[in-house]
Enzyme design. Structure first.
Site, PDB file in Angstrom:
ATOM      1  N   LYS A  14     -10.573 -57.111 -67.105  1.00 30.90           N
ATOM      2  CA  LYS A  14     -12.248 -57.502 -67.114  1.00 30.90           C
ATOM      3  C   LYS A  14     -13.001 -56.236 -66.282  1.00 30.90           C
ATOM      4  O   LYS A  14     -13.851 -55.661 -66.805  1.00 30.90           O
ATOM      5  CB  LYS A  14     -12.487 -58.793 -66.207  1.00 30.90           C
ATOM      6  CG  LYS A  14     -11.850 -59.864 -67.060  1.00 30.90           C
ATOM      7  CD  LYS A  14     -12.310 -61.144 -66.401  1.00 30.90           C
ATOM      8  CE  LYS A  14     -11.796 -61.351 -64.813  1.00 30.90           C
ATOM      9  NZ  LYS A  14     -10.336 -61.426 -64.789  1.00 30.90           N
ATOM     10  N   ARG A  89     -16.576 -69.553 -62.605  1.00 24.78           N
ATOM     11  CA  ARG A  89     -15.139 -69.650 -62.551  1.00 24.78           C
ATOM     12  C   ARG A  89     -14.980 -71.281 -62.633  1.00 24.78           C
ATOM     13  O   ARG A  89     -13.877 -71.677 -62.801  1.00 24.78           O
ATOM     14  CB  ARG A  89     -14.340 -69.247 -61.281  1.00 24.78           C
ATOM     15  CG  ARG A  89     -14.388 -67.609 -61.321  1.00 24.78           C
ATOM     16  CD  ARG A  89     -13.547 -67.074 -60.212  1.00 24.78           C
ATOM     17  NE  ARG A  89     -13.489 -65.672 -60.211  1.00 24.78           N
ATOM     18  CZ  ARG A  89     -12.605 -65.126 -59.454  1.00 24.78           C
ATOM     19  NH1 ARG A  89     -11.832 -65.574 -58.601  1.00 24.78           N
ATOM     20  NH2 ARG A  89     -12.443 -63.731 -59.609  1.00 24.78           N
ATOM     21  N   ARG A 128      -0.930 -53.197 -59.943  1.00 28.44           N
ATOM     22  CA  ARG A 128      -2.399 -52.761 -59.343  1.00 28.44           C
ATOM     23  C   ARG A 128      -1.994 -52.965 -57.879  1.00 28.44           C
ATOM     24  O   ARG A 128      -2.833 -52.178 -56.841  1.00 28.44           O
ATOM     25  CB  ARG A 128      -3.171 -53.594 -59.950  1.00 28.44           C
ATOM     26  CG  ARG A 128      -4.692 -53.514 -59.266  1.00 28.44           C
ATOM     27  CD  ARG A 128      -5.655 -54.383 -59.793  1.00 28.44           C
ATOM     28  NE  ARG A 128      -5.807 -55.545 -59.402  1.00 28.44           N
ATOM     29  CZ  ARG A 128      -6.504 -56.664 -59.744  1.00 28.44           C
ATOM     30  NH1 ARG A 128      -7.401 -56.410 -60.919  1.00 28.44           N
ATOM     31  NH2 ARG A 128      -6.304 -57.709 -59.262  1.00 28.44           N
ATOM     32  N   ARG A 134      -4.765 -54.739 -51.785  1.00 25.81           N
ATOM     33  CA  ARG A 134      -5.137 -56.473 -51.785  1.00 25.81           C
ATOM     34  C   ARG A 134      -3.652 -56.925 -51.868  1.00 25.81           C
ATOM     35  O   ARG A 134      -3.084 -56.885 -52.594  1.00 25.81           O
ATOM     36  CB  ARG A 134      -5.888 -56.782 -53.311  1.00 25.81           C
ATOM     37  CG  ARG A 134      -7.130 -56.148 -53.387  1.00 25.81           C
ATOM     38  CD  ARG A 134      -7.758 -56.465 -54.637  1.00 25.81           C
ATOM     39  NE  ARG A 134      -7.817 -57.937 -54.740  1.00 25.81           N
ATOM     40  CZ  ARG A 134      -8.244 -58.492 -55.935  1.00 25.81           C
ATOM     41  NH1 ARG A 134      -9.052 -57.793 -56.712  1.00 25.81           N
ATOM     42  NH2 ARG A 134      -8.302 -59.904 -56.201  1.00 25.81           N
ATOM     43  N   ARG A 146      -2.434 -67.686 -58.667  1.00 26.77           N
ATOM     44  CA  ARG A 146      -3.609 -67.215 -59.060  1.00 26.77           C
ATOM     45  C   ARG A 146      -3.682 -67.473 -60.573  1.00 26.77           C
ATOM     46  O   ARG A 146      -4.790 -68.176 -60.886  1.00 26.77           O
ATOM     47  CB  ARG A 146      -4.298 -65.996 -58.732  1.00 26.77           C
ATOM     48  CG  ARG A 146      -4.230 -65.613 -57.475  1.00 26.77           C
ATOM     49  CD  ARG A 146      -4.517 -64.023 -56.985  1.00 26.77           C
ATOM     50  NE  ARG A 146      -5.497 -63.311 -57.788  1.00 26.77           N
ATOM     51  CZ  ARG A 146      -5.442 -62.156 -57.930  1.00 26.77           C
ATOM     52  NH1 ARG A 146      -4.455 -61.346 -57.606  1.00 26.77           N
ATOM     53  NH2 ARG A 146      -6.304 -61.450 -58.537  1.00 26.77           N
TER      54      ARG A 146
END
Length: 190
Positions: A14, A89, A128, A134, A146
């Protein structure tokens, strides 16, 4: 005016695609992830609260998310349109977004979902995680949680906008340009 929701599970691309769409269509990119990182980076009360949920792979409460989003939209009233990345969401967030757009005499033009398999998502997020800093990208257990939270709590948003005839799924696997071309074809048909 074009108001898009770029939708999909964590790691579906995204953010990458939103940046390209912003350049092409001159939209204001509103990423809840960016809003959260800004708030967290500045150690605001909202940021600290958001971080405690994100670190556990959970969704940030609606009141926190909606408050950040409203501030961003109201700070940018004269744009050609918006691209919402990572929001809404939940169904209550969808209703709140529709209400916010309605206050401005606008509506969501289209929700475009990037479809990617779970295994591809895990690999993308682990990769990533090597550079993002993160903690929720570096732990496979948190990544899978998640994805499960997305399926249980977030994916119904697709159906919410489908009731208005505004949801579509596109293949989110392939080269960045190939996926971008699929997105543009859908947007250009609006």
């Amino acid at each position: 005016m074009i108001n898009l929701i770029l939708f999909g599970p964590p790691g579906s691309g995204k953010g990458t695609q939103a940046a390209k769409l912003v350049d092409k269509y001159q939209l204001l990119h509103i990423s809840t992830g960016d809003l959260f990182r800004y708030e967290i980076g500045n150690s605001t009360p909202l940021g600290l609260e958001a971080k405690s949920y994100m670190d556990r792979g959970m969704l940030v409460p609606d009141s926190v998310t909606i408050g950040m989003l409203r501030n961003k939209v109201e700070a940018n009233p004269d744009v050609a349109g918006y691209i919402f990345d990572g929001f809404p969401r939940t169904i209550p967030q969808s209703e709140a977004l529709n209400a916010l757009m309605g206050e401005k005499g606008q509506r969501i033009s289209k929700l475009i979902m990037l479809q990617v398999s779970d295994e591809e998502l895990v690999e993308r997020l682990k990769e990533r995680g090597k550079t993002s800093g993160r903690p929720d990208d570096a732990n496979e257990e948190v990544i899978r949680k998640r994805i499960d939270v997305y399926k249980a709590e977030t994916s119904p948003v697709f159906d919410f906008y489908a009731e208005y005839g505004r949801s579509i799924k596109i293949n989110g696997v392939g080269g960045i340009e190939e996926i971008f071309d699929r997105l543009c074809a859908e947007i250009d048909s609006l």
